[in-house]
Design a protein around this motif. Structure first.
Motif, PDB file in Angstrom:
ATOM      1  N   UNK A 142       1.146  -1.485  -0.509  1.00 54.91           N
ATOM      2  CA  UNK A 142      -0.292  -0.343  -0.215  1.00 54.91           C
ATOM      3  C   UNK A 142       1.279   1.306  -0.064  1.00 54.91           C
ATOM      4  N   UNK A 143       0.558   2.161  -1.224  1.00 56.73           N
ATOM      5  CA  UNK A 143       0.610   3.967  -0.894  1.00 56.73           C
ATOM      6  C   UNK A 143       2.524   3.207  -1.587  1.00 56.73           C
ATOM      7  N   UNK A 144       2.561   2.251  -2.058  1.00 53.20           N
ATOM      8  CA  UNK A 144       4.320   2.531  -3.174  1.00 53.20           C
ATOM      9  C   UNK A 144       3.899   3.520  -4.024  1.00 53.20           C
ATOM     10  N   UNK A 145       4.809   4.500  -5.011  1.00 49.26           N
ATOM     11  CA  UNK A 145       4.968   5.644  -5.844  1.00 49.26           C
ATOM     12  C   UNK A 145       5.724   4.793  -7.186  1.00 49.26           C
ATOM     13  N   UNK A 146       6.457   3.918  -6.562  1.00 52.28           N
ATOM     14  CA  UNK A 146       7.782   3.517  -7.683  1.00 52.28           C
ATOM     15  C   UNK A 146       9.001   2.348  -6.982  1.00 52.28           C
ATOM     16  N   UNK A 147       8.906   1.306  -8.121  1.00 49.06           N
ATOM     17  CA  UNK A 147      10.321   0.557  -7.856  1.00 49.06           C
ATOM     18  C   UNK A 147      10.857   0.352  -8.731  1.00 49.06           C
TER      19      UNK A 147
END
Length: 253
Positions: A142-147
Protein backbone atom coordinates in the motif's frame (compact mmCIF):
# COMPACT_ATOMS: atom_id res chain seq x y z
CA UNK A 1 1.46 8.13 9.90
CA UNK A 2 0.69 6.62 6.53
CA UNK A 3 3.72 6.13 4.31
CA UNK A 4 3.90 6.71 0.56
CA UNK A 5 6.82 4.67 -0.66
CA UNK A 6 8.98 5.96 -3.48
CA UNK A 7 11.32 2.98 -3.62
CA UNK A 8 11.35 -0.47 -2.10
CA UNK A 9 14.69 -1.46 -3.51
CA UNK A 10 15.74 -4.03 -0.94
CA UNK A 11 12.41 -5.81 -0.97
CA UNK A 12 12.15 -5.68 -4.74
CA UNK A 13 15.75 -6.75 -5.24
CA UNK A 14 15.50 -9.85 -3.07
CA UNK A 15 12.08 -10.79 -4.46
CA UNK A 16 13.28 -10.55 -8.05
CA UNK A 17 16.28 -12.71 -7.24
CA UNK A 18 14.00 -15.31 -5.70
CA UNK A 19 11.19 -15.37 -8.26
CA UNK A 20 12.40 -14.11 -11.65
CA UNK A 21 14.93 -16.54 -12.97
CA UNK A 22 16.81 -15.86 -16.20
CA UNK A 23 14.62 -18.50 -17.87
CA UNK A 24 11.50 -16.54 -16.90
CA UNK A 25 12.48 -13.42 -18.87
CA UNK A 26 11.21 -13.69 -22.43
CA UNK A 27 10.48 -10.62 -24.55
CA UNK A 28 7.59 -10.84 -26.98
CA UNK A 29 9.04 -8.05 -29.14
CA UNK A 30 12.56 -9.49 -29.22
CA UNK A 31 12.73 -13.26 -28.73
CA UNK A 32 16.47 -13.14 -29.40
CA UNK A 33 17.21 -10.76 -26.51
CA UNK A 34 19.62 -12.27 -24.03
CA UNK A 35 17.58 -12.65 -20.88
CA UNK A 36 20.61 -12.30 -18.61
CA UNK A 37 21.33 -8.83 -20.02
CA UNK A 38 18.04 -7.50 -18.67
CA UNK A 39 17.66 -9.62 -15.54
CA UNK A 40 20.50 -8.49 -13.32
CA UNK A 41 20.29 -6.93 -9.84
CA UNK A 42 19.36 -3.28 -9.47
CA UNK A 43 22.52 -1.18 -9.80
CA UNK A 44 24.58 -3.76 -11.66
CA UNK A 45 24.47 -1.69 -14.88
CA UNK A 46 25.42 1.54 -13.11
CA UNK A 47 28.79 2.02 -14.81
CA UNK A 48 27.37 1.18 -18.23
CA UNK A 49 24.69 3.82 -17.69
CA UNK A 50 27.03 6.48 -16.31
CA UNK A 51 29.92 6.20 -18.76
CA UNK A 52 30.50 6.08 -22.51
CA UNK A 53 32.89 3.15 -22.17
CA UNK A 54 30.41 0.51 -23.35
CA UNK A 55 27.52 2.61 -24.63
CA UNK A 56 27.67 6.16 -25.96
CA UNK A 57 23.92 6.79 -25.84
CA UNK A 58 20.87 6.00 -23.73
CA UNK A 59 17.33 5.23 -24.86
CA UNK A 60 14.49 5.29 -22.33
CA UNK A 61 11.18 3.64 -23.19
CA UNK A 62 8.19 4.65 -21.06
CA UNK A 63 5.11 2.47 -21.53
CA UNK A 64 1.99 4.02 -20.06
CA UNK A 65 -1.53 2.78 -19.46
CA UNK A 66 -4.66 4.68 -20.59
CA UNK A 67 -5.14 7.98 -18.81
CA UNK A 68 -1.58 8.14 -17.50
CA UNK A 69 0.42 9.80 -20.26
CA UNK A 70 3.71 11.05 -18.73
CA UNK A 71 3.69 14.67 -17.66
CA UNK A 72 5.79 16.61 -20.23
CA UNK A 73 7.39 18.70 -17.49
CA UNK A 74 8.39 15.53 -15.61
CA UNK A 75 10.16 14.21 -18.69
CA UNK A 76 11.92 17.56 -19.09
CA UNK A 77 13.12 17.34 -15.48
CA UNK A 78 14.33 13.79 -16.10
CA UNK A 79 16.17 14.72 -19.30
CA UNK A 80 17.93 17.59 -17.53
CA UNK A 81 18.87 15.35 -14.61
CA UNK A 82 20.33 12.62 -16.80
CA UNK A 83 22.13 15.02 -19.13
CA UNK A 84 23.84 16.60 -16.15
CA UNK A 85 24.94 13.26 -14.63
CA UNK A 86 25.61 10.81 -17.48
CA UNK A 87 28.46 10.78 -19.98
CA UNK A 88 26.48 9.96 -23.12
CA UNK A 89 27.95 11.94 -26.05
CA UNK A 90 25.58 10.11 -28.41
CA UNK A 91 22.59 11.59 -26.61
CA UNK A 92 19.69 10.60 -24.40
CA UNK A 93 16.28 9.92 -25.91
CA UNK A 94 12.95 9.34 -24.18
CA UNK A 95 10.06 7.72 -26.05
CA UNK A 96 6.55 6.99 -24.80
CA UNK A 97 4.17 4.25 -25.89
CA UNK A 98 0.59 3.51 -24.89
CA UNK A 99 -0.17 -0.04 -23.76
CA UNK A 100 -3.31 -1.83 -22.60
CA UNK A 101 -4.72 -1.37 -19.14
CA UNK A 102 -4.42 -4.20 -16.66
CA UNK A 103 -5.47 -5.17 -13.15
CA UNK A 104 -6.26 -2.48 -10.58
CA UNK A 105 -3.43 -3.81 -8.42
CA UNK A 106 -0.09 -5.32 -9.46
CA UNK A 107 2.57 -7.40 -7.74
CA UNK A 108 6.21 -7.62 -8.79
CA UNK A 109 5.77 -10.69 -10.99
CA UNK A 110 2.94 -8.97 -12.86
CA UNK A 111 5.01 -5.83 -13.39
CA UNK A 112 7.87 -7.91 -14.79
CA UNK A 113 5.46 -9.80 -17.05
CA UNK A 114 4.06 -6.54 -18.46
CA UNK A 115 7.61 -5.51 -19.33
CA UNK A 116 8.27 -8.84 -21.01
CA UNK A 117 5.15 -8.51 -23.16
CA UNK A 118 5.60 -4.85 -24.12
CA UNK A 119 9.25 -3.74 -23.98
CA UNK A 120 10.36 -2.75 -27.47
CA UNK A 121 13.64 -0.91 -26.83
CA UNK A 122 16.76 -2.97 -26.26
CA UNK A 123 20.51 -2.47 -26.11
CA UNK A 124 22.52 -2.13 -29.29
CA UNK A 125 26.26 -2.00 -29.82
CA UNK A 126 26.33 1.72 -28.95
CA UNK A 127 23.12 2.24 -26.98
CA UNK A 128 21.94 1.07 -23.56
CA UNK A 129 18.23 1.09 -22.81
CA UNK A 130 15.91 1.53 -19.84
CA UNK A 131 12.30 0.43 -19.50
CA UNK A 132 9.91 2.39 -17.29
CA UNK A 133 6.32 1.26 -16.75
CA UNK A 134 3.65 3.85 -15.91
CA UNK A 135 1.03 1.59 -14.37
CA UNK A 136 -2.56 2.73 -14.05
CA UNK A 137 -2.67 0.54 -10.97
CA UNK A 138 -1.61 0.48 -7.37
CA UNK A 139 1.10 -1.83 -6.03
CA UNK A 140 0.41 -4.67 -3.63
CA UNK A 141 2.35 -2.83 -0.93
CA UNK A 142 0.00 0.00 0.00
CA UNK A 143 1.13 3.52 -0.87
CA UNK A 144 4.02 2.53 -3.14
CA UNK A 145 4.79 5.18 -5.77
CA UNK A 146 7.61 3.42 -7.60
CA UNK A 147 10.00 0.48 -7.65
CA UNK A 148 13.25 -0.38 -9.40
CA UNK A 149 13.30 -4.12 -9.91
CA UNK A 150 15.98 -5.06 -12.48
CA UNK A 151 19.20 -3.49 -13.73
CA UNK A 152 17.41 -1.55 -16.49
CA UNK A 153 13.81 -1.66 -15.29
CA UNK A 154 11.58 0.41 -13.03
CA UNK A 155 7.88 1.13 -12.58
CA UNK A 156 5.77 4.04 -11.39
CA UNK A 157 2.32 3.45 -9.93
CA UNK A 158 0.51 6.37 -11.45
CA UNK A 159 -2.85 5.73 -9.84
CA UNK A 160 -1.26 6.29 -6.43
CA UNK A 161 0.73 9.27 -7.71
CA UNK A 162 -2.46 10.84 -9.13
CA UNK A 163 -4.35 10.20 -5.90
CA UNK A 164 -1.79 12.27 -3.98
CA UNK A 165 -0.89 15.07 -6.37
CA UNK A 166 -2.38 17.82 -8.47
CA UNK A 167 -5.24 18.74 -6.16
CA UNK A 168 -5.80 21.57 -3.72
CA UNK A 169 -3.07 21.50 -1.09
CA UNK A 170 -1.28 18.62 -2.83
CA UNK A 171 2.13 18.48 -4.44
CA UNK A 172 2.50 19.48 -8.10
CA UNK A 173 1.97 16.31 -10.12
CA UNK A 174 4.89 16.82 -12.51
CA UNK A 175 7.25 17.48 -9.60
CA UNK A 176 6.13 14.33 -7.77
CA UNK A 177 6.32 12.24 -10.93
CA UNK A 178 9.80 13.55 -11.72
CA UNK A 179 10.92 12.90 -8.15
CA UNK A 180 9.82 9.28 -8.34
CA UNK A 181 11.39 8.86 -11.79
CA UNK A 182 14.73 10.33 -10.73
CA UNK A 183 14.74 8.44 -7.43
CA UNK A 184 14.17 5.08 -9.12
CA UNK A 185 16.70 5.78 -11.86
CA UNK A 186 19.08 6.90 -9.11
CA UNK A 187 18.93 3.33 -7.83
CA UNK A 188 19.58 2.01 -11.35
CA UNK A 189 22.66 4.29 -11.36
CA UNK A 190 23.87 2.46 -8.28
CA UNK A 191 22.66 4.72 -5.45
CA UNK A 192 22.99 4.17 -2.55
CA UNK A 193 25.68 1.47 -2.33
CA UNK A 194 23.97 -0.60 -5.03
CA UNK A 195 26.63 -0.48 -7.74
CA UNK A 196 28.22 2.94 -7.40
CA UNK A 197 30.54 2.43 -4.40
CA UNK A 198 30.26 4.99 -1.62
CA UNK A 199 33.18 7.40 -1.42
CA UNK A 200 32.08 8.49 2.04
CA UNK A 201 29.76 6.47 4.26
CA UNK A 202 26.26 7.88 3.86
CA UNK A 203 24.02 4.83 3.61
CA UNK A 204 21.01 4.92 5.90
CA UNK A 205 21.30 1.23 6.71
CA UNK A 206 18.09 0.93 8.75
CA UNK A 207 16.17 2.16 5.70
CA UNK A 208 17.94 0.21 2.99
CA UNK A 209 19.76 1.72 0.03
CA UNK A 210 19.03 5.34 0.84
CA UNK A 211 20.99 8.44 1.78
CA UNK A 212 21.31 9.79 5.31
CA UNK A 213 20.77 13.39 4.14
CA UNK A 214 17.12 14.35 4.60
CA UNK A 215 17.31 16.84 1.71
CA UNK A 216 18.75 14.39 -0.80
CA UNK A 217 16.82 12.85 -3.69
CA UNK A 218 17.81 9.44 -2.32
CA UNK A 219 16.64 10.00 1.27
CA UNK A 220 14.34 7.26 2.55
CA UNK A 221 11.64 9.69 3.70
CA UNK A 222 10.86 10.37 0.06
CA UNK A 223 8.38 7.61 0.95
CA UNK A 224 6.46 9.57 3.58
CA UNK A 225 3.72 12.18 3.66
CA UNK A 226 6.18 14.57 5.35
CA UNK A 227 8.43 14.41 2.30
CA UNK A 228 5.56 14.85 -0.13
CA UNK A 229 4.52 18.06 1.59
CA UNK A 230 8.07 19.36 1.25
CA UNK A 231 7.71 19.19 -2.54
CA UNK A 232 4.95 21.79 -2.54
CA UNK A 233 7.46 24.51 -3.40
CA UNK A 234 7.80 23.04 -6.87
CA UNK A 235 11.37 21.73 -6.81
CA UNK A 236 12.57 18.20 -7.47
CA UNK A 237 15.19 17.33 -4.83
CA UNK A 238 18.73 16.83 -6.10
CA UNK A 239 21.30 14.20 -5.15
CA UNK A 240 23.49 15.54 -2.34
CA UNK A 241 27.27 15.92 -2.44
CA UNK A 242 27.88 12.35 -1.27
CA UNK A 243 25.59 10.83 -3.87
CA UNK A 244 27.16 13.00 -6.58
CA UNK A 245 30.62 11.90 -5.49
CA UNK A 246 29.55 8.26 -5.83
CA UNK A 247 28.24 8.84 -9.35
CA UNK A 248 31.34 10.75 -10.40
CA UNK A 249 33.67 8.10 -9.00
CA UNK A 250 31.81 5.49 -11.04
CA UNK A 251 32.19 7.45 -14.28
CA UNK A 252 29.37 9.96 -14.17
CA UNK A 253 29.51 13.74 -14.21
Amino acid sequence: MKRFKVALVLAAFSFVAATCSKQDVMFANNPNATAATYNQPVGSSAKALLTANSYSSLAIEIDYMPGYLPQPAALDYLKQFLTSRLNKPGGITITTKAISDTASQLNLDQVAHIESMNRATFNTSAQISLFILYAGSSYTTQGTLGISYRNTSAALFEKTIYDHSGGFGQVNRAVLEATVLEHEIGHLLGLVDLGSPMQTAHKDTPHGNHCTNNRCLMYYAAETTDFLSSLSGGSVPAPDANCLADLQANGGK
